[in-house]
Scaffold this active site. Structure first.
Site, PDB file in Angstrom:
ATOM      1  N   VAL A  56       0.835  -1.205   0.000  1.00 13.24           N
ATOM      2  CA  VAL A  56       0.000   0.000   0.000  1.00 13.24           C
ATOM      3  C   VAL A  56       0.868   1.253   0.000  1.00 13.24           C
ATOM      4  O   VAL A  56       0.636   2.199  -0.758  1.00 13.24           O
ATOM      5  CB  VAL A  56      -0.961  -0.009   1.211  1.00 13.24           C
ATOM      6  N   CYS A  57       1.888   1.278   0.845  1.00  8.17           N
ATOM      7  CA  CYS A  57       2.764   2.451   0.934  1.00  8.17           C
ATOM      8  C   CYS A  57       3.544   2.673  -0.360  1.00  8.17           C
ATOM      9  O   CYS A  57       3.849   3.815  -0.724  1.00  8.17           O
ATOM     10  CB  CYS A  57       3.726   2.299   2.112  1.00  8.17           C
ATOM     11  N   THR A  58       3.866   1.601  -1.058  1.00  4.85           N
ATOM     12  CA  THR A  58       4.555   1.732  -2.346  1.00  4.85           C
ATOM     13  C   THR A  58       3.693   2.508  -3.328  1.00  4.85           C
ATOM     14  O   THR A  58       4.173   3.420  -4.027  1.00  4.85           O
ATOM     15  CB  THR A  58       4.896   0.343  -2.910  1.00  4.85           C
TER      16      THR A  58
END
Length: 241
Positions: A56-58
């Site tokens: 998700v953070c990517t």
């Protein structure tokens, strides 16, 4: 508690209208990063990540990097924060580019031992990584030039942040700061805005012009004689003039 499952002291998490504490340390490109020096007199968007190589953070970092010019136009400097070291950050940035076609050029702060995350009070004690270390809360801090926090948004690990909504909130804060207005529900730049609740009708008329104020009449004000202010008052978005 094992050696890797450290005990973390509870600290108060900074909130709206608090001064955001300075953080200093390492990023992917620097060994002597200082948040206050980097931000200077600009606004700052600081966004927390629990760790590198998370799906998700990517996607989030790629989206923010892709829209970096929109933040620059608003005088906002970007700073990421993730609980890994500089070498890990550099490898992650390569993955981000491969996955999203976006290049992360803004600082990505390193906090591998969670010391800054603990001090800032952003530790999620219930969620831990494979080594038993607690994850950070996925928070977004919008900080003004005086280093005061203007808004905080926190997300669960499973929910990607909405960059369009973050930019919308930035526009609302900056326009409100400059023009003494507030923005109503679902407002977007260019929509009508609201006169600040603490401003009298006379003050509003002096600032915006009597004919430019739309007053919504409400039952609670129907029998009020000599009312100093109505509370439902709209004007055109002054930032569009």
């Amino acid at each position: 508690v094992t050696s890797t499952q450290k005990k973390f002291v509870d600290y108060s998490r900074p909130g709206i209208n608090d001064r955001f504490p300075n953080i200093a340390g390492t990023t992917q490109d620097s060994d002597d990063f200082d948040l206050y020096d980097y931000v200077g007199d600009s606004w700052c968007l600081l966004f927390m990540h629990p760790g590198d190589f998370t799906p998700v953070c990517t996607t989030e970092l790629g989206a923010i990097a892709m829209r970096e010019s929109e933040f620059s136009e608003r005088g906002v400097k970007l700073v990421g924060f993730s609980c890994n070291d500089a070498e890990s950050h550099r490898h992650w940035i390569k993955d981000i580019k491969a996955a999203t076609r976006a290049t992360v050029s803004f600082p990505l702060f390193c906090d591998p031992d969670r010391s800054n995350a603990t001090w800032l009070g952003i530790i999620d004690k219930k969620n831990r990584n494979d080594e038993g270390l607690p994850l950070t809360v996925r928070s977004v801090y919008f900080i003004d030039p005086s280093k005061t926090i203007r808004f905080v948004i926190a997300y669960p690990a499973s929910t990607g942040r909405n960059i369009t909504e973050i930019i919308r909130a930035i526009d609302s804060v900056q326009i409100g700061e400059k023009h003494s207005i507030a923005t109503p529900v679902d407002w977007e730049k260019g929509d009508k805005v609201m006169v600040n609740a603490n401003m009298t009708d006379l003050e509003a008329e002096e600032k915006f012009g009597k004919k430019k104020i739309e007053v919504i009449k409400v039952p609670s004000e129907r029998n009020e004689d000599g009312l100093q202010k109505h509370y439902m008052r709209y004007v055109n978005d002054p930032s569009m003039n």
